[in-house]
Scaffold this motif. Structure first.
Motif, PDB file in Angstrom:
ATOM      1  N   VAL A   1       2.358   6.554  -6.990  1.00 37.32           N
ATOM      2  CA  VAL A   1       1.348   7.494  -7.490  1.00 37.32           C
ATOM      3  C   VAL A   1       1.782   8.935  -7.249  1.00 37.32           C
ATOM      4  CG1 VAL A   1      -1.003   8.348  -7.103  1.00 37.32           C
ATOM      5  CG2 VAL A   1      -0.577   5.885  -7.288  1.00 37.32           C
ATOM      6  N   ASP A   2       2.368   9.185  -6.084  1.00 38.09           N
ATOM      7  CA  ASP A   2       2.830  10.534  -5.757  1.00 38.09           C
ATOM      8  C   ASP A   2       3.948  10.983  -6.691  1.00 38.09           C
ATOM      9  OD1 ASP A   2       2.266  12.668  -3.886  1.00 38.09           O
ATOM     10  OD2 ASP A   2       4.295  12.391  -3.119  1.00 38.09           O
TER      11      ASP A   2
ATOM     12  N   TRP B   1       8.692  10.200   4.283  1.00 35.77           N
ATOM     13  CA  TRP B   1       7.293  10.060   3.885  1.00 35.77           C
ATOM     14  C   TRP B   1       6.864   8.596   3.915  1.00 35.77           C
ATOM     15  CZ3 TRP B   1       4.429   7.432   0.355  1.00 35.77           C
ATOM     16  CH2 TRP B   1       3.140   7.882   0.098  1.00 35.77           C
TER      17      TRP B   1
ATOM     18  N   GLY C   1       2.786   1.675  -3.248  1.00 36.53           N
ATOM     19  CA  GLY C   1       1.862   2.092  -4.299  1.00 36.53           C
ATOM     20  C   GLY C   1       1.529   3.564  -4.192  1.00 36.53           C
ATOM     21  N   ASP C   2       1.319   4.023  -2.962  1.00 37.14           N
ATOM     22  CA  ASP C   2       1.039   5.441  -2.745  1.00 37.14           C
ATOM     23  C   ASP C   2       2.230   6.310  -3.149  1.00 37.14           C
ATOM     24  OD1 ASP C   2      -1.420   4.714  -1.750  1.00 37.14           O
ATOM     25  OD2 ASP C   2      -0.881   4.997   0.362  1.00 37.14           O
TER      26      ASP C   2
ATOM     27  N   ILE D   1       0.834  -1.205   0.000  1.00 32.86           N
ATOM     28  CA  ILE D   1       0.000   0.000   0.000  1.00 32.86           C
ATOM     29  C   ILE D   1       0.865   1.249   0.000  1.00 32.86           C
ATOM     30  CG2 ILE D   1      -1.673   1.334   1.338  1.00 32.86           C
ATOM     31  CD1 ILE D   1      -2.728  -1.381   2.410  1.00 32.86           C
ATOM     32  N   ALA D   2       1.856   1.268   0.901  1.00 33.84           N
ATOM     33  CA  ALA D   2       2.714   2.449   1.018  1.00 33.84           C
ATOM     34  C   ALA D   2       3.531   2.682  -0.253  1.00 33.84           C
ATOM     35  CB  ALA D   2       3.636   2.305   2.222  1.00 33.84           C
TER      36      ALA D   2
ATOM     37  N   ARG E   1       4.193   6.669   6.424  1.00 41.88           N
ATOM     38  CA  ARG E   1       3.034   5.968   5.863  1.00 41.88           C
ATOM     39  C   ARG E   1       2.972   4.536   6.393  1.00 41.88           C
ATOM     40  NH1 ARG E   1      -1.503   4.988   4.917  1.00 41.88           N
ATOM     41  NH2 ARG E   1      -2.469   4.557   2.894  1.00 41.88           N
TER      42      ARG E   1
ATOM     43  N   GLU F   1       2.518   4.258 -11.921  1.00 41.42           N
ATOM     44  CA  GLU F   1       1.800   3.162 -11.290  1.00 41.42           C
ATOM     45  C   GLU F   1       2.804   2.148 -10.758  1.00 41.42           C
ATOM     46  OE1 GLU F   1      -1.257  -0.483 -12.538  1.00 41.42           O
ATOM     47  OE2 GLU F   1      -0.695   1.068 -13.987  1.00 41.42           O
TER      48      GLU F   1
END
Length: 230
Positions: free
Chosen positions: A32-33, A77, A28-29, A25-26, A81, A37
């Motif tokens: 995106v940031d 960051w 992937g985030d 999840i982290a 997360r 992808e």
């Protein structure tokens, strides 16, 4: 059993704790940031990596110029997360707690050997239990993290044994390479990426049902590739 290892060295994410899903999840985030992808191939390439190695691969995939790669900022960051995700609870991998208890009951010292940084490892130890381990080694406490042998060599040193007398437990290609490069035998339960067979590597589908006889066979290199196991 006289043919058991002198120490057992356990990876954390994906081996003891089902935390790779939270890292998914982290990561992937983060992707995106950065405007991309997180593909399966990219995520698989970062499994078991140190923070900097994982960030390097994501930066490269996002075509971030070398001079613009903010390792401290992005690392902070990502760390925050994952910490938030850890707070919600981290489930155990199947059979992992029982494996720890069984080996410890034989008087064999245990060490935690992870590429995860100390601050997140301490948070995860709230789930695993600090008192289980005679030593813990984190990715930010060695000159080079996995796949280099440094974390496993340091753990063996802290326990006062030779790495060749240790049995490592791993889930990733990166971690398995580190363990075997250090000279450890390894029991490998691949969590998200296949791990190639090799000398002193025993491949299992799970730690569920692991026995002392199997631990001894894995340590002595007499079990081999056993995908038929759970």
């Amino acid at each position: 059993m006289s043919d058991l290892p002198k120490a057992a060295l356990f990876d954390m994410d994906g081996t003891l704790l089902d935390s790779e899903k939270l890292w998914d999840i982290a990561m992937g985030d983060l992707a995106v940031d950065l405007g991309i992808e997180m593909t399966h191939e990219l995520r698989e390439s970062t499994l078991g990596n140190s923070m900097n190695d994982a960030l390097t691969k994501v930066f490269a995939a996002a075509s971030v110029p070398v001079d613009d790669r903010d390792y401290p900022g992005r690392g902070a960051w990502l760390r925050d997360r994952v910490s938030t995700l850890f707070t919600a609870g981290i489930p155990w991998m199947s059979g992992a707690r029982e494996a720890l208890d069984m080996i410890a009951a034989q008087g064999i010292p245990l060490a935690l050997v992870t590429n995860t940084e100390r601050v997140l490892t301490e948070q995860a130890l709230d789930t695993i239990g600090r008192d289980r381990f005679a030593a813990t080694v984190c990715g930010d406490e060695v000159p080079v993290g996995k796949p280099a042998p440094d974390p496993y060599l340091r753990a063996a040193h802290l326990l006062g044994v030779d790495a060749a007398d240790c049995l490592a437990f791993e889930d990733s290609p990166t971690g398995t390479q580190a363990a075997t490069a250090a000279g450890c035998a390894a029991i490998v339960v691949p969590s998200a990426a296949p791990v190639p067979a090799g000398p002193r590597r025993t491949i299992r589908r799970s730690l569920l049902g692991l026995t002392l006889a199997e631990v001894a066979a894995a340590f002595n290199g007499t079990m081999g590739h056993r995908e038929d196991l759970r």
